[in-house]
Design a protein around this motif. Structure first.
Motif, PDB file in Angstrom:
ATOM      1  N   ILE A   5       0.845  -1.206   0.000  1.00 15.63           N
ATOM      2  CA  ILE A   5       0.000   0.000   0.000  1.00 15.63           C
ATOM      3  C   ILE A   5       0.875   1.248   0.000  1.00 15.63           C
ATOM      4  O   ILE A   5       0.596   2.229  -0.707  1.00 15.63           O
ATOM      5  CB  ILE A   5      -0.937  -0.003   1.228  1.00 15.63           C
ATOM      6  CG1 ILE A   5      -1.892  -1.193   1.176  1.00 15.63           C
ATOM      7  CG2 ILE A   5      -1.738   1.291   1.293  1.00 15.63           C
ATOM      8  CD1 ILE A   5      -2.743  -1.356   2.413  1.00 15.63           C
ATOM      9  N   LEU A   6       1.954   1.196   0.786  1.00 14.97           N
ATOM     10  CA  LEU A   6       2.876   2.328   0.846  1.00 14.97           C
ATOM     11  C   LEU A   6       3.524   2.565  -0.506  1.00 14.97           C
ATOM     12  O   LEU A   6       3.661   3.720  -0.960  1.00 14.97           O
ATOM     13  CB  LEU A   6       3.938   2.046   1.913  1.00 14.97           C
ATOM     14  CG  LEU A   6       4.673   3.227   2.536  1.00 14.97           C
ATOM     15  CD1 LEU A   6       3.696   4.183   3.197  1.00 14.97           C
ATOM     16  CD2 LEU A   6       5.687   2.726   3.554  1.00 14.97           C
ATOM     17  N   GLN A   7       3.906   1.496  -1.179  1.00 12.38           N
ATOM     18  CA  GLN A   7       4.497   1.613  -2.511  1.00 12.38           C
ATOM     19  C   GLN A   7       3.495   2.194  -3.500  1.00 12.38           C
ATOM     20  O   GLN A   7       3.849   3.020  -4.349  1.00 12.38           O
ATOM     21  CB  GLN A   7       4.982   0.245  -2.985  1.00 12.38           C
ATOM     22  CG  GLN A   7       6.196  -0.282  -2.222  1.00 12.38           C
ATOM     23  CD  GLN A   7       6.556  -1.705  -2.617  1.00 12.38           C
ATOM     24  OE1 GLN A   7       5.773  -2.404  -3.263  1.00 12.38           O
ATOM     25  NE2 GLN A   7       7.743  -2.147  -2.221  1.00 12.38           N
ATOM     26  N   ALA A   8       2.240   1.758  -3.380  1.00 13.05           N
ATOM     27  CA  ALA A   8       1.203   2.276  -4.275  1.00 13.05           C
ATOM     28  C   ALA A   8       0.999   3.779  -4.072  1.00 13.05           C
ATOM     29  O   ALA A   8       0.833   4.534  -5.043  1.00 13.05           O
ATOM     30  CB  ALA A   8      -0.103   1.527  -4.037  1.00 13.05           C
ATOM     31  N   PRO A  95      -8.560  -6.338  -0.676  1.00 16.15           N
ATOM     32  CA  PRO A  95      -8.328  -6.941   0.652  1.00 16.15           C
ATOM     33  C   PRO A  95      -7.313  -6.147   1.472  1.00 16.15           C
ATOM     34  O   PRO A  95      -6.236  -6.631   1.818  1.00 16.15           O
ATOM     35  CB  PRO A  95      -7.810  -8.345   0.308  1.00 16.15           C
ATOM     36  CG  PRO A  95      -7.156  -8.185  -1.021  1.00 16.15           C
ATOM     37  CD  PRO A  95      -7.992  -7.161  -1.759  1.00 16.15           C
ATOM     38  N   VAL A  96      -7.662  -4.906   1.766  1.00 16.72           N
ATOM     39  CA  VAL A  96      -6.808  -4.033   2.583  1.00 16.72           C
ATOM     40  C   VAL A  96      -7.664  -3.421   3.672  1.00 16.72           C
ATOM     41  O   VAL A  96      -8.878  -3.236   3.499  1.00 16.72           O
ATOM     42  CB  VAL A  96      -6.146  -2.913   1.740  1.00 16.72           C
ATOM     43  CG1 VAL A  96      -5.203  -3.499   0.703  1.00 16.72           C
ATOM     44  CG2 VAL A  96      -7.199  -2.039   1.077  1.00 16.72           C
ATOM     45  N   SER A  97      -7.056  -3.128   4.777  1.00 17.52           N
ATOM     46  CA  SER A  97      -7.797  -2.516   5.880  1.00 17.52           C
ATOM     47  C   SER A  97      -7.778  -0.996   5.751  1.00 17.52           C
ATOM     48  O   SER A  97      -6.847  -0.422   5.165  1.00 17.52           O
ATOM     49  CB  SER A  97      -7.189  -2.922   7.225  1.00 17.52           C
ATOM     50  OG  SER A  97      -5.889  -2.379   7.357  1.00 17.52           O
ATOM     51  N   ARG A  98      -8.814  -0.365   6.264  1.00 25.58           N
ATOM     52  CA  ARG A  98      -8.854   1.097   6.245  1.00 25.58           C
ATOM     53  C   ARG A  98      -7.711   1.699   7.058  1.00 25.58           C
ATOM     54  O   ARG A  98      -7.183   2.751   6.713  1.00 25.58           O
ATOM     55  CB  ARG A  98     -10.196   1.580   6.795  1.00 25.58           C
ATOM     56  CG  ARG A  98     -11.374   1.256   5.901  1.00 25.58           C
ATOM     57  CD  ARG A  98     -12.592   2.063   6.295  1.00 25.58           C
ATOM     58  NE  ARG A  98     -13.700   1.851   5.389  1.00 25.58           N
ATOM     59  CZ  ARG A  98     -14.702   2.714   5.209  1.00 25.58           C
ATOM     60  NH1 ARG A  98     -14.705   3.854   5.899  1.00 25.58           N
ATOM     61  NH2 ARG A  98     -15.670   2.454   4.378  1.00 25.58           N
ATOM     62  N   LEU A  99      -7.347   1.014   8.137  1.00 29.25           N
ATOM     63  CA  LEU A  99      -6.249   1.498   8.961  1.00 29.25           C
ATOM     64  C   LEU A  99      -4.949   1.540   8.151  1.00 29.25           C
ATOM     65  O   LEU A  99      -4.180   2.501   8.260  1.00 29.25           O
ATOM     66  CB  LEU A  99      -6.077   0.600  10.183  1.00 29.25           C
ATOM     67  CG  LEU A  99      -4.904   0.944  11.115  1.00 29.25           C
ATOM     68  CD1 LEU A  99      -5.073   2.347  11.690  1.00 29.25           C
ATOM     69  CD2 LEU A  99      -4.803  -0.080  12.243  1.00 29.25           C
ATOM     70  N   SER A 100      -4.708   0.515   7.332  1.00 32.83           N
ATOM     71  CA  SER A 100      -3.494   0.483   6.509  1.00 32.83           C
ATOM     72  C   SER A 100      -3.489   1.615   5.493  1.00 32.83           C
ATOM     73  O   SER A 100      -2.456   2.246   5.259  1.00 32.83           O
ATOM     74  CB  SER A 100      -3.384  -0.864   5.793  1.00 32.83           C
ATOM     75  OG  SER A 100      -3.292  -1.926   6.716  1.00 32.83           O
ATOM     76  N   VAL A 101      -4.637   1.884   4.891  1.00 32.02           N
ATOM     77  CA  VAL A 101      -4.726   2.970   3.903  1.00 32.02           C
ATOM     78  C   VAL A 101      -4.445   4.315   4.555  1.00 32.02           C
ATOM     79  O   VAL A 101      -3.647   5.112   4.044  1.00 32.02           O
ATOM     80  CB  VAL A 101      -6.126   2.966   3.246  1.00 32.02           C
ATOM     81  CG1 VAL A 101      -6.302   4.202   2.360  1.00 32.02           C
ATOM     82  CG2 VAL A 101      -6.329   1.703   2.430  1.00 32.02           C
ATOM     83  N   TYR A 102      -5.091   4.568   5.689  1.00 32.47           N
ATOM     84  CA  TYR A 102      -4.905   5.852   6.374  1.00 32.47           C
ATOM     85  C   TYR A 102      -3.458   5.992   6.857  1.00 32.47           C
ATOM     86  O   TYR A 102      -2.842   7.052   6.697  1.00 32.47           O
ATOM     87  CB  TYR A 102      -5.860   5.939   7.564  1.00 32.47           C
ATOM     88  CG  TYR A 102      -5.907   7.305   8.217  1.00 32.47           C
ATOM     89  CD1 TYR A 102      -6.819   8.270   7.795  1.00 32.47           C
ATOM     90  CD2 TYR A 102      -5.035   7.638   9.254  1.00 32.47           C
ATOM     91  CE1 TYR A 102      -6.870   9.522   8.390  1.00 32.47           C
ATOM     92  CE2 TYR A 102      -5.075   8.881   9.850  1.00 32.47           C
ATOM     93  CZ  TYR A 102      -5.994   9.814   9.414  1.00 32.47           C
ATOM     94  OH  TYR A 102      -6.018  11.060   9.998  1.00 32.47           O
ATOM     95  N   THR A 103      -2.917   4.933   7.437  1.00 29.24           N
ATOM     96  CA  THR A 103      -1.549   4.979   7.950  1.00 29.24           C
ATOM     97  C   THR A 103      -0.549   5.206   6.833  1.00 29.24           C
ATOM     98  O   THR A 103       0.425   5.952   6.990  1.00 29.24           O
ATOM     99  CB  THR A 103      -1.216   3.680   8.704  1.00 29.24           C
ATOM    100  OG1 THR A 103      -2.175   3.481   9.743  1.00 29.24           O
ATOM    101  CG2 THR A 103       0.177   3.740   9.316  1.00 29.24           C
ATOM    102  N   ALA A 104      -0.776   4.570   5.679  1.00 24.59           N
ATOM    103  CA  ALA A 104       0.135   4.740   4.546  1.00 24.59           C
ATOM    104  C   ALA A 104       0.168   6.195   4.088  1.00 24.59           C
ATOM    105  O   ALA A 104       1.238   6.747   3.814  1.00 24.59           O
ATOM    106  CB  ALA A 104      -0.293   3.832   3.399  1.00 24.59           C
ATOM    107  N   LYS A 105      -0.984   6.820   4.019  1.00 28.63           N
ATOM    108  CA  LYS A 105      -1.024   8.220   3.597  1.00 28.63           C
ATOM    109  C   LYS A 105      -0.346   9.114   4.632  1.00 28.63           C
ATOM    110  O   LYS A 105       0.369  10.061   4.282  1.00 28.63           O
ATOM    111  CB  LYS A 105      -2.476   8.654   3.368  1.00 28.63           C
ATOM    112  CG  LYS A 105      -3.119   7.969   2.161  1.00 28.63           C
ATOM    113  CD  LYS A 105      -4.528   8.468   1.911  1.00 28.63           C
ATOM    114  CE  LYS A 105      -5.136   7.784   0.700  1.00 28.63           C
ATOM    115  NZ  LYS A 105      -4.469   8.149  -0.565  1.00 28.63           N
TER     116      LYS A 105
END
Length: 480
Positions: A5-8, A95-105
């Protein structure tokens, strides 16, 4: 999964112009300082024999503003990508969590700001060499002054990311960030606990405290923003409940208490005007009078009244069962009641602020109004009353008797008359904090009360978290 996700996120940002901002911001700060020295070189070098210290002082004029503006722009753009392409549903269907998306940003924005700070460090060394100052005498000092804005601005950036993820129209979060960034440069008289101005306080004696506190508050705001993003549907429910609570509150007689303190303060200021000294001290004494009358007694008492009124509907005729039979969570109900009571107390502070300005103009107070100081003190009083609201909301939920909850609040408020002047107990008693907040806590002892910003923040934050968590836990387990 988080790494991908971070790479994306990084790939999406590579297609935009934002990577140039990492160099444009530091280049702008260095360039403006270079122009300043080109025009006033002799004057600036004579002002401070330590030329490197003088250079850092000049950089501090533009660096905090540039850093806050950069954080605002980055935070807005990481959220704008999904809103612009309407790709939130596509992203969150993976298949990703919202927490992972927010944290990545959040991590991407902070990492880019860290790179910008490193680029700025190289630029400052080059600028010093170009001006003939040689190498810095203390590398440690240079590192601290360069990376200080990064750590102290984490709360600001966390709020901007939160707002950018909240609003589809990014002009709202951008407007707020830009206004606060520019306004803070001219509002250094605000109380030092106002964390928006911390990046400007690099030369303060409490610099290290601001950095450490900035990281702690930043992590807390990140967690709050992430929780809101995860529970976005719940947040909409919370907003609807807040509107319902507000409607119920104004159907009671609670709204009349909005005018008790303002009317009393206006009367006292009109009568006691002759006893006040002339000049700027007149504003200061009027502000202190409000703190000792309104902040010491009336503000905490009205806070208890409001929380009692907010729970009164539910205690009558089985209201709790009716409310909780709806598709709402207990956490949302508790949060809506706490937010509504806090909004009510905020409106009360605004009315007191307006009354003070109005009386001052009518009575011919000096034209040089210490507006920033008074506004900061009013805001400090509002922040300090939040723990009291959290405690009294729990009491009001537990006690079905309207009079019983009021009695508890009166019993806890009256000791203020004795505790407020105690150096041993006063600074630690939650019910005295609204008065201290309205007196304007600073980095040093304020008004002879031996109260510091660190003490104030420690008591308010810890008591709010303790009372809020205990009240929510009780309400979650309360048998209806």
């Amino acid at each position: 999964m988080f790494t991908k996700i971070l790479q994306a996120e990084c790939i999406k940002l590579k297609r935009k112009w934002l990577r140039f901002l990492l160099f444009l911001g530091p280049a702008g700060v260095i360039g403006l300082t270079l122009v300043d020295y080109s025009v006033r070189y002799e004057y600036l070098t004579q002002q401070n024999p330590n030329v490197w210290e003088g250079l850092l002082h000049e950089l501090n004029i533009t660096l905090p503003i540039a850093f806050l503006l950069g954080g605002t722009i980055l935070a807005s753009n990481v959220a704008h990508i999904e809103y612009h392409r309407s790709s939130w549903k596509q992203l969150l269907s993976l298949p990703v969590s919202r927490l992972s998306v927010y944290t990545a940003k959040f991590v991407v924005v902070m990492f880019m700001l860290l790179i910008a700070s490193a680029v700025l460090l190289i630029g400052i060394i080059g600028l010093g060499w170009w001006l003939g100052f040689g190498l810095p005498p203390s590398w440690k000092t240079l590192f601290v002054y360069t990376f200080y804005p990064f750590f102290s601005a984490i709360p600001f950036v966390a709020i901007q990311i939160w707002l950018s993820m909240l609003f589809k129209n990014q002009s709202r979060s951008l407007a707020l960030g830009i206004v606060m960034s520019v306004a803070m440069s001219g509002m250094r008289e605000l109380p030092s606990w106002f964390f928006w101005q911390w990046p400007m306080l690099v030369f303060s004696d409490y610099r290290n405290t601001y950095m450490i506190t900035g990281v702690i508050i930043g992590v807390f705001l990140y967690a709050a923003g992430a929780l809101h993003f995860i529970k976005k549907d719940v947040a909409y429910m919370l907003w609807q409940l807040c509107k319902i609570e507000w409607f119920k509150l104004f159907k009671t007689k609670a709204w009349t208490y909005l005018f008790v303190s303002p009317i009393l303060i206006a009367a006292i200021l009109f009568v006691g005007d002759q006893a006040m000294p002339n000049g700027r001290m007149k504003w200061l004494m009027a502000d202190a009078l409000i703190a000792n009358v309104h902040g010491l007694l009336f503000y905490p008492l009205i806070g208890g009244l409001v929380t009692s009124f907010i729970c009164r509907y539910e205690h009558e005729a089985g209201g709790w069962k009716q409310l909780l039979s709806l598709p709402v969570t207990r956490t949302s109900v508790y949060g809506a009641k706490l937010i509504t009571s806090a909004a009510f107390m905020g409106i009360l502070q605004v009315l007191v602020f307006v009354v003070l300005l109005g009386v001052g103009m009518l009575k011919g107070y000096p034209n040089a109004i210490p507006l920033k100081m008074i506004a900061g003190n009013m805001l400090g009083g509002w922040v300090a009353v939040l723990p009291i609201l959290a405690f009294m909301l729990a009491v009001s939920m537990a006690l079905s008797s309207f009079g019983a909850s009021l009695t508890v609040n009166v019993i806890l408020t009256l000791p203020n008359l004795f505790v407020a002047n105690s150096e041993r107990f006063g600074p630690w008693y939650p019910w005295t904090q609204p008065m201290y907040g309205m007196l304007g806590v600073t980095g040093k002892a304020s008004w002879g009360l031996m109260l510091t910003t660190q003490n104030f923040l420690a008591v308010v934050i810890s008591s709010f978290l303790l009372f809020g968590a205990a009240g929510l836990l009780y309400f979650q387990r309360k048998h209806i």
